[in-house]
Design an enzyme around this catalytic site. Sequence first.
Site, PDB file in Angstrom:
ATOM      1  N   CYS A  14       0.861  -1.179   0.000  1.00  0.00           N
ATOM      2  CA  CYS A  14       0.000   0.000   0.000  1.00  0.00           C
ATOM      3  C   CYS A  14       0.897   1.229   0.000  1.00  0.00           C
ATOM      4  O   CYS A  14       2.121   1.136   0.107  1.00  0.00           O
ATOM      5  CB  CYS A  14      -0.914   0.000   1.225  1.00  0.00           C
ATOM      6  SG  CYS A  14      -0.044   0.232   2.782  1.00  0.00           S
ATOM      7  N   HIS A  42       4.930  -6.533   8.248  1.00  0.00           N
ATOM      8  CA  HIS A  42       4.603  -7.894   8.667  1.00  0.00           C
ATOM      9  C   HIS A  42       4.797  -8.861   7.503  1.00  0.00           C
ATOM     10  O   HIS A  42       3.838  -9.374   6.931  1.00  0.00           O
ATOM     11  CB  HIS A  42       3.156  -7.955   9.175  1.00  0.00           C
ATOM     12  CG  HIS A  42       2.984  -7.313  10.512  1.00  0.00           C
ATOM     13  ND1 HIS A  42       1.795  -6.790  10.943  1.00  0.00           N
ATOM     14  CD2 HIS A  42       3.866  -7.106  11.522  1.00  0.00           C
ATOM     15  CE1 HIS A  42       1.947  -6.290  12.163  1.00  0.00           C
ATOM     16  NE2 HIS A  42       3.199  -6.468  12.532  1.00  0.00           N
ATOM     17  N   HIS A 125      -2.350  -4.620  18.499  1.00  0.00           N
ATOM     18  CA  HIS A 125      -1.631  -4.275  17.276  1.00  0.00           C
ATOM     19  C   HIS A 125      -0.787  -3.022  17.509  1.00  0.00           C
ATOM     20  O   HIS A 125      -1.232  -2.071  18.167  1.00  0.00           O
ATOM     21  CB  HIS A 125      -2.627  -4.038  16.139  1.00  0.00           C
ATOM     22  CG  HIS A 125      -1.990  -4.012  14.781  1.00  0.00           C
ATOM     23  ND1 HIS A 125      -1.309  -2.908  14.305  1.00  0.00           N
ATOM     24  CD2 HIS A 125      -1.909  -4.955  13.804  1.00  0.00           C
ATOM     25  CE1 HIS A 125      -0.859  -3.161  13.093  1.00  0.00           C
ATOM     26  NE2 HIS A 125      -1.211  -4.408  12.766  1.00  0.00           N
ATOM     27  N   GLU A 127      -0.089  -0.545  15.668  1.00  0.00           N
ATOM     28  CA  GLU A 127      -0.726   0.700  15.209  1.00  0.00           C
ATOM     29  C   GLU A 127      -1.699   1.226  16.253  1.00  0.00           C
ATOM     30  O   GLU A 127      -1.728   2.426  16.547  1.00  0.00           O
ATOM     31  CB  GLU A 127      -1.467   0.452  13.890  1.00  0.00           C
ATOM     32  CG  GLU A 127      -2.167   1.690  13.347  1.00  0.00           C
ATOM     33  CD  GLU A 127      -2.990   1.419  12.106  1.00  0.00           C
ATOM     34  OE1 GLU A 127      -4.091   1.986  11.976  1.00  0.00           O
ATOM     35  OE2 GLU A 127      -2.533   0.624  11.246  1.00  0.00           O
ATOM     36  N   SER A 226      -2.269  -8.021  10.132  1.00  0.00           N
ATOM     37  CA  SER A 226      -3.687  -7.768  10.400  1.00  0.00           C
ATOM     38  C   SER A 226      -4.500  -7.682   9.112  1.00  0.00           C
ATOM     39  O   SER A 226      -5.548  -8.329   8.989  1.00  0.00           O
ATOM     40  CB  SER A 226      -3.844  -6.464  11.190  1.00  0.00           C
ATOM     41  OG  SER A 226      -5.197  -6.110  11.307  1.00  0.00           O
ATOM     42  N   ASN A 227      -4.025  -6.890   8.138  1.00  0.00           N
ATOM     43  CA  ASN A 227      -4.838  -6.714   6.926  1.00  0.00           C
ATOM     44  C   ASN A 227      -4.875  -7.991   6.088  1.00  0.00           C
ATOM     45  O   ASN A 227      -5.866  -8.280   5.430  1.00  0.00           O
ATOM     46  CB  ASN A 227      -4.347  -5.513   6.106  1.00  0.00           C
ATOM     47  CG  ASN A 227      -3.044  -5.776   5.383  1.00  0.00           C
ATOM     48  OD1 ASN A 227      -3.026  -6.318   4.300  1.00  0.00           O
ATOM     49  ND2 ASN A 227      -1.934  -5.381   5.997  1.00  0.00           N
TER      50      ASN A 227
END
Length: 695
Positions: A14, A42, A125, A127, A226-227
């Site tokens: 991204c 990650h 997390h 973030e 996570s994503n």
Amino acid sequence: MSVKITAAKTAGFCFGVARAVDCVERLIESGKKVCTFGPLIHNPGFIKHLEEKGVFAANGVDEIPDGATVVIRAHGIMRETEAEIRKKAAAVEDGTCPFVKKIHRIVDEQSASCGAVIIAGDPVHPEVLGIKSYSHAPVFVIRSAEELKKLAQEHPELTEKPVCLVSQTTFSADEFKICEKFAKKLYTNPKIFDTICNATALRQEEAAALSAKNDIMIVIGGKNSSNTQKLFALCSRHCPTYLIEGVTELSEIKLSDAHSIGVTAGASTPSGTIKEVLTTMAEITENISTVAETAGQAEATVESGDLSFEQALEESLNSMNNDQKVVGTVMRIAPNEIQVDIGRKQTGYVPIDEYSADPTADPSKELKVGDQLNLIIMKTNDAEGTIMLSKRRYDAIRYWDTIVEANKEGTILEGNVVEVISKGLIVFVNGIRIFVPASHSTVPKDGRLEDMLNKTVNLTIIDVDKRRHRAVGSIREAMKSVRKEAQNKFWSEVQEGEKFTGVVKSLTDYGAFVELAPGVDGMIHRSELSWKRIKHPSEVVNIGDTVDVYVKALDHEKKKISLGYKKIEDNPWEILRRDYPVGSKIKVKIVRMTTFGAFAEIFPKMEGLIHISQISNERIEKPQDVLSIGDEVEVLITDIDFDKKRISLSIKALLPTPEKPEKKAAPVDDAPAVLSIDDMIAQAKAEEASKADAE
């Protein structure tokens, strides 16, 4: 059997991850000793690749090597930790994704005036931990809408306080919409910020669409990402889905059983890994009728397709010398070219498409014969005696440095929106194409980007790719900067009693919020909206109304403003003082009865008392003997007590005085004798003596 393989266009790095990775690679190329705080992304395979290049990942401040340049990862870190790193490290490069930085700013600003901050995301997390550190108020992390409902039940005291709701950038877009609906029902006037990264939303939408029409799905990415985990869960709803970190895991999947295969990848997956997986899959399925679209980078792709100009510009930057820069005098303006004299034997001409990068530019309106233009020589044709020149490329080179400088300084630039593309807008700033992602355009998710076309906008540069001469801008950030500046100016000048004309922005049960300046709101309390008692502010004002207000009180520390709205001349007691002085004869309406009198309406919401003794010349037992509710009678205002808010009225004062009957004198013979004191004593003694004789 043919197998169709379709890769998601949004697969791969991204915008934020690509930015952090580019930062590390740039430092490596410059020979710096590089250390990332925690794994940069990650993706174990890519982390190993960085380690082979000498990049060390420190898990604590004490592990940072001496003399190392520390790169803060795209997820961001805790505010306190960043402060410690800056004390320890030789240099620090902030690789935090701009979308994550935006959440930090929102929480930092909003938590100062909120009862609590609620974060939709993974509580452990990195973030989310970083976002929490920027809050000045209590923080609660919820994973779902159900947890949001549970939070309201466990902490009912928060439902009456203003709360701020944000989300982790990779949180499920669908789940956040449900959370948003619940928040509006559970909390009083919540401030909700949809901070899910636009790239995340697009990635999830495309993954869902692919999994719905393919036999199986392959999700490439780190298993602790996570994503990536969310992509895996999303795709698993529609078809069998496999999560792999690299090409070696393909052997465990029976690809030959599928007629169609969809492929997507998490935001931390390098494009090289995606291509390697696609190539191997094609070989496994014997590459029969294989369709594999190249994976794009959702927010990292800055242009919509004008790469020939960028490539030509890059070539000109690499090979240009001072002899290529010339000044041309306009000799003739034709529909397809501009003829110029550059002081050489050859005839100079500028093709129309080389005049300006702005497609709306019209040289026939902007130029006249004799004007001078700064140009770059593109091609010389000695055989034909011509030289092709470009003003567009000269402008791009000339103004590029201003774009780079604006990125460093946070300068606000002005440009024109010239194009709408699938992921955002193209804005021209001095001939430079700036990409503005849709999430930074200020257009709501359900709005039309096309409405921005041909508008002049302010923007800040949030990212620059110097190698490709590409830049990403934000209209939203510029608007926030302008708003912040206006806020600071407002608070430095505002005074109690100052009058403003503002617009009603929102209503609550207890008052109306009015925008006095960009980003500055004040509140008119419900009791200040009207001299009469009201149940809700909407009885007096509506959202969008323009109102005249004045500052009643200021709280500079909490940035709160109390506003006054009621005008003194509208005060019913002032109207009474002005129009109904003591001694006035007026007609009133009987509205209430008591045992001691009747209340009469002088004008709406203003009543006076006619005491029972002031109703009639004759003695009455109760007011109802003479009056009825609804009667209109004429009265005299006999007294007004403004301190106690009491008005005395009289009907009797206006009635004619009754004549008193004359009293007749009693006959002399009947008149009682008038005795003196001495006579009365003598009479008393005589009565006593008579009693004694009788005994």
